[in-house]
Design an enzyme around this catalytic site. Structure first.
Site, PDB file in Angstrom:
ATOM      1  CG  HIS A   1      -2.224  -1.079   1.657  1.00 41.77           C
ATOM      2  ND1 HIS A   1      -2.031  -1.720   2.935  1.00 41.77           N
ATOM      3  CD2 HIS A   1      -3.309  -1.402   0.228  1.00 41.77           C
ATOM      4  CE1 HIS A   1      -2.816  -2.230   2.494  1.00 41.77           C
ATOM      5  NE2 HIS A   1      -3.663  -2.440   1.455  1.00 41.77           N
TER       6      HIS A   1
ATOM      7  CE  LYS B   1     -11.112  -7.535   1.861  1.00 42.57           C
ATOM      8  NZ  LYS B   1      -9.688  -6.276   1.547  1.00 42.57           N
TER       9      LYS B   1
ATOM     10  NE  ARG C   1      -2.433  -7.477  -4.390  1.00 40.73           N
ATOM     11  CZ  ARG C   1      -3.489  -7.823  -3.484  1.00 40.73           C
ATOM     12  NH1 ARG C   1      -2.902  -7.567  -2.236  1.00 40.73           N
ATOM     13  NH2 ARG C   1      -4.870  -7.544  -3.531  1.00 40.73           N
TER      14      ARG C   1
ATOM     15  CB  SER D   1      -4.379  -6.300   4.130  1.00 43.01           C
ATOM     16  OG  SER D   1      -4.532  -5.422   4.216  1.00 43.01           O
TER      17      SER D   1
END
Ligand code: PNS
Length: 293
Positions: A142, A166, A215, A253
């Protein structure tokens, strides 16, 4: 049209009025250059913007009795249809209150009971980008994207949001404090907690650009979906992607959370400034003990 415009689109809700416009176009031999779209102006304008139509000149003659709040909404939508340097000519019964109008600068003239305002689009002077995410917690991946965005844009606002699929371990405020620690050296980066929708946050900040990191290929599907939805809700908002560096391709994360939960070493995965806090906050003492035991 008689002055030589290439094409014109007429938007009219009333069927009789739409019929009369079509008749007039045919009689004036402009039928091939004019299109009449029947429907509610807010809906039609939203659709035209989404389909990518842009106009140099827009004449708007809404009923004079519509409330000021709605006028602001109509103008905001019309501004999304303007080409750079384009103009909206807006008729109203009263002077329009300036604060209801976003992204437009107007000059008004009164003609008897009619006020005609000529609006031009004001481009946002600050080249501002928003980097949104859950950041639970911030990773070096990040941080790299935020830093690279800060070299392109005048200012970057990191928006700490809620992703409802989440359940974050830390509150929005706590996640924001970690990002502030990690980005302390970047002068043109600030951090905000975002309560609602990203598009509303972007409007509040008067930002037109979202920056996200990409990514591996599997990111693409969800990013594509989010970008399309955000674009539907705010057609003028662009999402720009920065490719993650190869070393960060598989860093996430969720991987950091998983490793930290069992007391594993997350050094090098999260910024050094937040390493201790991440270790302490994300460890699950029972899980870590049973893993070691
Ligand atoms: O790091 P993440 O979990 O990929 O970030 C996702 C985030 C927070 C950017 C996204 O869920 C978001 O924009 N949330 C705010 C609410 C919203 O606007 N949802 C609609 C997005 S299509």
């Amino acid at each position: 049209m008689s002055r030589g415009c290439e094409r014109a689109t007429f938007v009219e809700k009333n069927p009789k009025a739409a019929y009369v416009i079509r008749e007039n176009l045919a009689r004036a031999r402009f039928a091939d250059y004019g299109e009449v779209v029947r429907g509610d102006v807010v809906e039609v304008v939203g659709r035209l913007a989404m389909e990518g139509h842009r106009y140099d000149l827009i004449f708007a003659d809404p009923p004079y009795r519509i409330p000021a709040r709605e006028t602001g909404g109509v103008l905001e939508r019309l501004s999304a249809l303007l080409t750079p340097g384009g103009c909206v000519v807006f008729e109203s019964g009263n002077l329009l209150s300036a604060e209801t109008i976003i992204n437009l600068k107007g000059v008004s003239r009164r003609y008897g009971r009619t006020v005609v305002t000529f609006f031009e689009r004001t481009e946002t002077t600050m080249n501002l980008a928003i980097c949104p995410g859950s950041f639970d917690p911030i990773t070096v991946g990040h941080l790299d994207i935020i830093q690279r965005a800060s070299r392109i844009y005048d200012h970057v606002v990191v928006a700490v949001g809620a992703n409802f699929s989440k359940k974050p371990r830390l509150s929005g405020e706590e996640r924001a404090r970690l990002i502030e620690k990690a980005t302390g050296e970047f002068e043109n980066v600030s951090v905000e907690v975002m309560e609602g929708l990203l598009v509303d946050f972007a409007r509040e900040q008067e930002a037109r650009v979202i920056v996200k990191g990409l990514r591996v290929f599997s990111d693409f599907e969800s990013e594509f979906q989010q970008a399309q939805l955000n674009r539907t809700l705010y057609p003028d908002l662009e999402t720009v992607y920065i490719m993650a560096v190869a070393e960060h391709s598989f860093l996430s994360s969720s991987a950091v959370r998983e490793i930290a939960r069992y007391g594993g070493d997350v050094r090098g995965m999260v910024p050094e400034e937040v390493l201790d806090i991440v270790r302490r906050s994300y460890v699950d003492r029972q899980a870590a003990a049973s893993d070691k035991g």
